[in-house]
Motif scaffolding. Structure first.
Motif, short mmCIF file in Angstrom:
data_model
loop_
_atom_site.label_atom_id
_atom_site.label_comp_id
_atom_site.label_asym_id
_atom_site.label_seq_id
_atom_site.Cartn_x
_atom_site.Cartn_y
_atom_site.Cartn_z
N LEU A 234 0.86 -1.19 0.00
CA LEU A 234 0.00 0.00 0.00
C LEU A 234 0.89 1.24 0.00
O LEU A 234 1.79 1.37 0.84
CB LEU A 234 -0.90 0.00 1.24
N ILE A 235 0.67 2.14 -0.95
CA ILE A 235 1.41 3.39 -1.03
C ILE A 235 0.48 4.53 -0.66
O ILE A 235 -0.59 4.69 -1.25
CB ILE A 235 1.98 3.64 -2.43
N VAL A 236 0.87 5.33 0.32
CA VAL A 236 0.08 6.48 0.76
C VAL A 236 0.84 7.75 0.42
O VAL A 236 1.99 7.92 0.83
CB VAL A 236 -0.22 6.42 2.27
N LEU A 237 0.20 8.64 -0.34
CA LEU A 237 0.83 9.90 -0.73
C LEU A 237 0.06 11.06 -0.11
O LEU A 237 -1.10 11.29 -0.46
CB LEU A 237 0.85 10.06 -2.25
N PRO A 238 0.67 11.80 0.81
CA PRO A 238 -0.01 12.96 1.38
C PRO A 238 0.02 14.12 0.39
O PRO A 238 1.07 14.46 -0.16
CB PRO A 238 0.82 13.26 2.63
N VAL A 239 -1.12 14.73 0.15
CA VAL A 239 -1.20 15.93 -0.70
C VAL A 239 -1.23 17.16 0.18
O VAL A 239 -0.50 18.12 -0.04
CB VAL A 239 -2.46 15.88 -1.59
N SER A 240 -2.06 17.12 1.22
CA SER A 240 -2.14 18.19 2.20
C SER A 240 -2.48 17.55 3.55
O SER A 240 -3.59 17.06 3.74
CB SER A 240 -3.22 19.21 1.81
N LEU A 241 -1.50 17.52 4.45
CA LEU A 241 -1.68 16.81 5.71
C LEU A 241 -0.94 17.52 6.83
O LEU A 241 0.28 17.68 6.78
CB LEU A 241 -1.19 15.37 5.58
N ASP A 242 -1.67 17.98 7.84
CA ASP A 242 -1.08 18.68 8.97
C ASP A 242 -1.70 18.14 10.26
O ASP A 242 -2.88 18.32 10.51
CB ASP A 242 -1.30 20.19 8.85
N THR A 243 -0.89 17.45 11.05
CA THR A 243 -1.38 16.92 12.33
C THR A 243 -0.71 17.61 13.51
O THR A 243 -0.73 17.09 14.63
CB THR A 243 -1.12 15.40 12.40
N GLY A 244 -0.12 18.78 13.26
CA GLY A 244 0.51 19.53 14.34
C GLY A 244 1.66 18.76 14.96
O GLY A 244 2.54 18.25 14.27
N LYS A 245 1.65 18.66 16.29
CA LYS A 245 2.71 17.95 17.00
C LYS A 245 2.46 16.44 17.09
O LYS A 245 3.28 15.71 17.62
CB LYS A 245 2.87 18.53 18.41
N LEU A 246 1.30 16.01 16.59
CA LEU A 246 0.98 14.59 16.59
C LEU A 246 1.37 13.95 15.27
O LEU A 246 1.89 14.62 14.38
CB LEU A 246 -0.52 14.40 16.87
N TYR A 247 1.11 12.65 15.12
CA TYR A 247 1.55 11.91 13.96
C TYR A 247 0.36 11.19 13.32
O TYR A 247 -0.51 10.67 14.01
CB TYR A 247 2.62 10.89 14.35
N PRO A 248 0.31 11.15 11.97
CA PRO A 248 -0.83 10.52 11.30
C PRO A 248 -0.76 8.99 11.34
O PRO A 248 0.27 8.39 11.02
CB PRO A 248 -0.73 11.04 9.86
N GLU A 249 -1.85 8.38 11.76
CA GLU A 249 -1.95 6.93 11.76
C GLU A 249 -3.05 6.52 10.78
O GLU A 249 -4.12 7.13 10.72
CB GLU A 249 -2.27 6.39 13.15
N LEU A 250 -2.77 5.48 10.00
CA LEU A 250 -3.70 5.01 8.98
C LEU A 250 -4.51 3.82 9.49
O LEU A 250 -3.97 2.92 10.12
CB LEU A 250 -2.91 4.60 7.73
N TRP A 251 -5.80 3.85 9.16
CA TRP A 251 -6.72 2.80 9.61
C TRP A 251 -7.51 2.25 8.43
O TRP A 251 -7.85 2.99 7.51
CB TRP A 251 -7.70 3.33 10.66
N ILE A 252 -7.83 0.96 8.49
CA ILE A 252 -8.76 0.36 7.54
C ILE A 252 -10.04 0.03 8.30
O ILE A 252 -10.00 -0.57 9.39
CB ILE A 252 -8.19 -0.91 6.87
N ILE A 253 -11.16 0.46 7.74
CA ILE A 253 -12.46 0.18 8.35
C ILE A 253 -13.28 -0.63 7.34
O ILE A 253 -13.86 -0.07 6.40
CB ILE A 253 -13.21 1.48 8.71
N PRO A 254 -13.31 -1.95 7.47
CA PRO A 254 -14.05 -2.80 6.52
C PRO A 254 -15.55 -2.80 6.82
O PRO A 254 -16.05 -1.99 7.61
CB PRO A 254 -13.43 -4.17 6.74
#
Length: 228
Positions: free
Chosen positions: A145-165
């Motif tokens: 799986l390749i994830v490309l951020p186009v516009s992503l700002d989480t401040g001092k935190l970090y982005p986590e990816l989830w799958i919701i089936p």
């Protein structure tokens, strides 16, 4: 390596020529990262068109006549001259774009005999006001799986990816980078959830990810998985 389809070759050429919009460029770059055959086709177009990309000029009127005369009659019948007329009416058509059309039409008989490669699963993630957006491309064969951020700002935190089936339960796929493409190899026991209709989502979490596999931050971007 599976031979690219007519659509793949056209997309690769349009990407090199800069004819795609922002969304198209993101999708093409996702394909480049996950599909070796497509990446090879992009490089082939770069080499092929390099002499013309340095400076386009308006195509001479005789170019279209030459292209039409060189197209096999059966290709004209299959494609229809309506497509050629459409391309001729595009504003600002360059010699490079004209040449790519001629090459694609001439290659059609060979392309039709080639097997059709499996198309990847993709997802466009965003929020309601489109201030956050990412694109994901998933290769079912490799589980990549390749994830490309186009516009992503989480401040001092970090982005986590989830799958919701379909069962509605969110499962973590790990952390992704805020500004660069991230490659995630999906574990075998999770691949059954990466299917068309599922939802990918991003939440801001502390370093190391959400504790116990349960999101603590709000969903800041999400999107449905679909076949390209």
């Amino acid at each position: 390596m599976i031979q690219p389809t007519e659509e793949d070759i056209a997309l690769a050429g349009e990407y090199v020529l800069g004819l795609l919009d922002v969304a198209g460029n993101v999708m093409a770059e996702a394909r480049i990262a996950t599909d070796a055959a497509f990446a090879k086709e992009v490089e082939a177009w770069r080499v092929r068109l390099q002499p013309m990309l340095a400076g386009d000029v308006d195509p001479p009127a005789r170019l279209w006549d030459s292209i039409e005369k060189s197209i096999p009659p059966e290709a004209i019948q299959d494609l229809g001259l309506g497509k050629l007329a459409f391309w001729r009416t595009l504003t600002g058509m360059s010699v490079s774009a004209a040449v790519i059309l001629g090459i694609l039409l001439l290659q059609k008989p060979d392309i039709e005999s080639a097997p059709t490669p499996a198309k990847p699963l993709i997802a466009a993630l965003s929020n309601e006001n489109r201030t956050t957006s990412l694109t994901a491309s998933y290769d079912e064969t490799s589980g990549r799986l390749i994830v490309l951020p186009v516009s992503l700002d989480t401040g001092k935190l970090y982005p986590e990816l989830w799958i919701i089936p379909a069962d509605g339960k969110a499962r973590s796929l790990g952390m992704v980078d805020k500004s660069s493409p991230t490659a995630v190899i999906i574990p075998n026991d999770m691949r059954e959830f990466l299917v068309s209709g599922g939802t990918l989502a991003i939440t801001p979490e502390r370093a190391g990810g959400a504790p116990d596999g349960k999101a603590t931050g709000p969903v800041i971007a999400s999107g449905k998985i679909a076949r390209l």
